[in-house]
Design a protein around this motif. Structure first.
Motif, mmCIF file in Angstrom:
data_model
loop_
_atom_site.group_PDB
_atom_site.id
_atom_site.type_symbol
_atom_site.label_atom_id
_atom_site.label_comp_id
_atom_site.label_asym_id
_atom_site.label_seq_id
_atom_site.Cartn_x
_atom_site.Cartn_y
_atom_site.Cartn_z
ATOM 1 N N ILE A 367 58.065 13.035 29.414
ATOM 2 C CA ILE A 367 59.017 13.965 30.200
ATOM 3 C C ILE A 367 59.498 15.257 30.054
ATOM 4 N N LEU A 368 59.488 16.174 30.781
ATOM 5 C CA LEU A 368 60.229 17.793 30.437
ATOM 6 C C LEU A 368 61.207 17.999 31.410
ATOM 7 N N GLY A 369 62.226 18.522 30.565
ATOM 8 C CA GLY A 369 63.164 18.279 31.283
ATOM 9 C C GLY A 369 63.227 19.832 32.084
ATOM 10 N N GLU A 370 62.232 20.481 31.752
ATOM 11 C CA GLU A 370 62.605 21.806 33.038
ATOM 12 C C GLU A 370 61.732 21.943 32.897
ATOM 13 N N ILE A 371 60.777 23.271 33.893
ATOM 14 C CA ILE A 371 59.009 23.473 33.849
ATOM 15 C C ILE A 371 59.319 24.714 33.907
ATOM 16 N N ARG A 372 59.158 25.857 32.881
ATOM 17 C CA ARG A 372 59.649 27.155 33.128
ATOM 18 C C ARG A 372 58.317 28.501 33.098
ATOM 19 N N GLY A 373 57.749 28.007 32.437
ATOM 20 C CA GLY A 373 55.976 29.029 32.347
ATOM 21 C C GLY A 373 55.535 27.695 31.821
ATOM 22 N N ALA A 374 54.307 28.751 30.633
ATOM 23 C CA ALA A 374 53.301 28.524 30.247
ATOM 24 C C ALA A 374 53.263 26.556 30.044
ATOM 25 N N GLU A 375 54.137 26.395 29.590
ATOM 26 C CA GLU A 375 53.813 24.485 29.390
ATOM 27 C C GLU A 375 53.367 23.524 30.710
ATOM 28 N N CYS A 376 53.990 24.503 31.879
ATOM 29 C CA CYS A 376 53.180 23.821 33.012
ATOM 30 C C CYS A 376 51.369 22.960 33.491
ATOM 31 N N PHE A 377 50.914 24.308 32.641
ATOM 32 C CA PHE A 377 49.331 23.821 32.498
ATOM 33 C C PHE A 377 49.421 22.303 31.379
ATOM 34 N N ASP A 378 49.831 22.964 30.078
ATOM 35 C CA ASP A 378 49.652 21.728 29.700
ATOM 36 C C ASP A 378 50.127 20.273 29.924
ATOM 37 N N LEU A 379 51.634 20.113 30.827
ATOM 38 C CA LEU A 379 51.870 18.764 31.243
ATOM 39 C C LEU A 379 50.871 18.507 32.368
ATOM 40 N N SER A 413 50.805 32.447 32.526
ATOM 41 C CA SER A 413 50.603 32.554 30.738
ATOM 42 C C SER A 413 49.672 33.420 30.397
ATOM 43 N N ASP A 414 48.497 33.445 29.076
ATOM 44 C CA ASP A 414 47.418 34.079 29.246
ATOM 45 C C ASP A 414 46.267 33.060 29.810
ATOM 46 N N ILE A 415 46.604 32.237 29.792
ATOM 47 C CA ILE A 415 45.120 31.159 30.291
ATOM 48 C C ILE A 415 44.069 31.931 31.491
ATOM 49 N N LYS A 416 43.316 32.076 31.345
ATOM 50 C CA LYS A 416 42.110 32.423 32.540
ATOM 51 C C LYS A 416 41.580 31.372 32.708
ATOM 52 N N VAL A 417 42.217 31.358 34.286
ATOM 53 C CA VAL A 417 41.886 29.518 35.411
ATOM 54 C C VAL A 417 42.039 30.295 36.288
ATOM 55 N N PRO A 418 40.372 29.840 37.337
ATOM 56 C CA PRO A 418 40.423 30.982 38.357
ATOM 57 C C PRO A 418 42.049 29.892 39.146
ATOM 58 N N LYS A 419 42.599 31.068 40.094
ATOM 59 C CA LYS A 419 43.851 30.459 40.998
ATOM 60 C C LYS A 419 43.521 28.881 41.534
ATOM 61 N N GLU A 420 41.923 28.670 42.516
ATOM 62 C CA GLU A 420 41.537 27.721 42.931
ATOM 63 C C GLU A 420 41.464 26.491 41.815
ATOM 64 N N ALA A 421 41.007 26.815 40.478
ATOM 65 C CA ALA A 421 41.075 25.472 40.095
ATOM 66 C C ALA A 421 42.529 25.051 38.870
ATOM 67 N N ILE A 422 43.177 26.607 39.323
ATOM 68 C CA ILE A 422 44.644 25.842 39.012
ATOM 69 C C ILE A 422 45.395 25.078 40.030
ATOM 70 N N SER A 423 44.723 25.073 41.725
ATOM 71 C CA SER A 423 45.525 23.963 42.939
ATOM 72 C C SER A 423 44.844 23.428 42.579
ATOM 73 N N ARG A 424 43.677 22.950 42.375
ATOM 74 C CA ARG A 424 43.480 21.717 42.237
ATOM 75 C C ARG A 424 43.497 20.639 41.216
ATOM 76 N N GLN A 425 43.915 21.523 39.805
ATOM 77 C CA GLN A 425 44.377 20.493 38.936
ATOM 78 C C GLN A 425 45.659 20.008 39.327
ATOM 79 N N ILE A 426 46.264 20.870 39.663
ATOM 80 C CA ILE A 426 48.098 20.406 40.560
ATOM 81 C C ILE A 426 47.647 19.617 41.425
ATOM 82 N N ALA A 427 46.394 19.146 42.404
ATOM 83 C CA ALA A 427 46.958 18.152 43.748
ATOM 84 C C ALA A 427 46.390 17.290 42.673
#
Length: 510
Positions: A367-379, A413-427
């Motif tokens: 449980i993250l108290g608040e997402i502010r930056g690059a930790e979003c990818f790790d969560l 963040s410094d993670i080099k991932v295409p936007k479509e891959a990020i959106s798919r991971q969130i979905a």
């Protein structure tokens, strides 16, 4: 001949002049017009002035509403320049004046190190005879009530947080905002008001601020003029000092209720409907990944604490925050907190570092108290690697904007991932987005419960399960609305079925 080359008048073959009357031609003879009645000046063909005045004096409801709105704007404009200085009045003012005289003489007779080892009650007992001696020297006579009040103020000054103690002990106060030594605002029932407390001077206020941050191993000074801290009860504190703050030291305290808030209590407060409460309870129990979205002070942390009540007591839960303010109601709960850099700018431990380390600590939920930056990818990675039921809060104004902000935070963040891959991971990771909002009447409402379905092309597809719709407003300014179910079959029904909650989950959504 006119100036336009035409002859004036109605002569034969000539064109009638502008505005001349022509008889209407019909199938039968035209009835003669009745002679106009003789009337006085003004004529009866015009309505009397009294009737016109009555029509003007009875405005429509829309006009009345517009007048009220403009009157409120005028009042607000008149009040905007009012001086907002906190001032003690009456009994409290007299006690504080006496305290200023007694405190220096009292400190001469007390060993600070010995006083620090005593509790407040023990210190009050030790102080009682000494205070009596000092009052006798100053020739000040106090009755029993005044002497007790003076003892409390002096003990708060030496061991507590001075003038802030009475505000911290008031259960109706949810926020305390100190804007320099002369001005303190508080929030009660969602509304801001000026508090009748005041500090001696800037040095007194800075001393109180340093006392707060030193208790949690942090510091605030000219080299680090910003600090996040917490009080013993978990209340969140932010301190900012000059030169960044131009009106003196500023302290912002977000108080938390001593009594744990549950989803049923939120329903009782009117923050959500019974069906919404049922859906959130099932979502928390069925290990759905939930993002709680909302603005500052909208109740995100309160909602997160309430949802944590539904976590199985047998699960291991890790919470990760900048300043530990979550108060989970589980036996197997381990809170983690970040660390700021030292004077050399080294040794900082960020939220991302803690999330990566938490994956090695065998958590069932993170449980993250608040997402502010690059930790979003790790969560998101944790949600996809066997840590179902993870939760976090995030600042945004709508569920759709919440998902867009998650995409942006990963891309920044410094993670080099295409936007479509990020959106798919969130979905694939997020199941529900719970939107909370503080309305203008001060009430906190759960305005949306939105489900993340998947991807359609490069767009994240969502469907709304519940929505709060504004209807009207009472004369006292209280907002009236309705929690409406969209009547859709939830996409996460299969997840609820694995835990045996599919039927009540479906009934609550329809």
């Amino acid at each position: 001949m006119s100036a336009f080359g035409r002859r004036g008048g109605n002569g034969i073959g000539g064109r009638p002049s502008f505005g001349s009357a022509q008889p209407m031609k019909g199938p039968g003879p035209v009835a003669p017009r009745a002679p106009a009645p003789e009337v006085d000046e003004g004529g009866e063909q015009f309505p009397p002035l009294e009737a016109l005045n009555e029509e003007i004096e009875a405005p429509s409801p829309v006009a009345e509403r517009n007048q009220d709105a403009m009157a409120r704007l005028a009042d607000r404009q008149a009040q905007s320049g009012a001086q907002g200085n906190s001032k003690n009045e009456g009994f409290e003012a007299s006690i504080h004046r006496i305290k200023e005289q007694v405190l220096p003489r009292l400190l001469e007779r007390v060993d600070p190190e010995a006083a620090a080892t005593l509790s407040k009650d023990e210190l009050a007992e030790e102080f009682r005879p000494i205070i009596g001696e000092v009052l006798a020297e100053l020739k000040i006579n106090l009755n029993r009530r005044e002497q007790f009040a003076l003892e409390k103020v002096l003990v708060d000054e030496l061991l507590g947080l001075g003038p802030l103690e009475e505000l911290l002990n008031d259960p109706d106060v949810s926020d305390i905002m100190v804007n320099g030594p002369q001005q303190t605002y508080i929030e009660k029932k969602g509304k801001l008001e000026l508090a009748q407390v005041q500090f001696r001077d800037e040095d007194h206020l800075l001393q109180i601020a340093q006392r707060i941050v030193n208790k949690v191993g942090r510091r605030v000074d000219q080299t680090t003029p910003l600090a996040d801290a917490r009080l013993q009860d978990g209340s969140r504190v932010n301190v900012i000092i000059p030169p960044l703050s131009l009106r003196g030291t500023a302290i912002s305290i977000r108080k938390f209720s001593e009594k744990p808030i549950t989803v049923d209590m939120l329903r009782g407060f009117g923050s959500l409907s019974e069906k919404m409460a049922t859906v959130l309870k099932i979502a928390g129990a069925c290990r759905m990944n939930i993002i709680i979205s909302g603005g500052t002070g909208s109740g995100k942390t309160t909602m997160l604490n309430a949802l944590s009540k539904l976590i199985d007591p047998g699960e291991r839960v890790l919470t990760i925050e900048d300043a530990a303010e979550l108060r989970l109601q589980q036996p197997h709960w381990l809170p983690l907190e970040t660390r700021p850099p030292n004077l050399e700018g080294q040794g900082a431990i960020t939220i991302r570092d803690l999330v990566i380390n938490a994956l090695r600590m065998r958590p069932d939920r993170i449980i993250l108290g608040e997402i502010r930056g690059a930790e979003c990818f790790d969560l998101l990675a944790a949600m996809n690697t066997g840590h179902d039921g993870s939760m976090a809060t995030l600042h945004s104004n709508s569920p759709r904007e919440c998902l867009a902000r998650m995409e942006n935070m990963v891309m920044m963040s410094d993670i080099k991932v295409p936007k479509e891959a990020i959106s798919r991971q969130i979905a694939d990771s997020v199941d529900l987005v719970v939107q909370v909002k503080r309305l203008r009447d001060g009430s906190r409402r759960c305005t949306n419960i939105t489900e993340v379905i998947g991807m359609e092309g490069d767009v994240i597809v969502t469907q709304e399960l519940f929505k709060f719709e504004y209807l009207d407003e009472t004369a006292e300014g209280k907002i009236i609305g309705e929690y409406r179910s969209m009547g859709l079959r939830p996409y996460t029904l299969e997840k609820a079925k694995m835990f045996g909650f599919d039927q009540p989950y479906l009934e609550a959504c329809l």
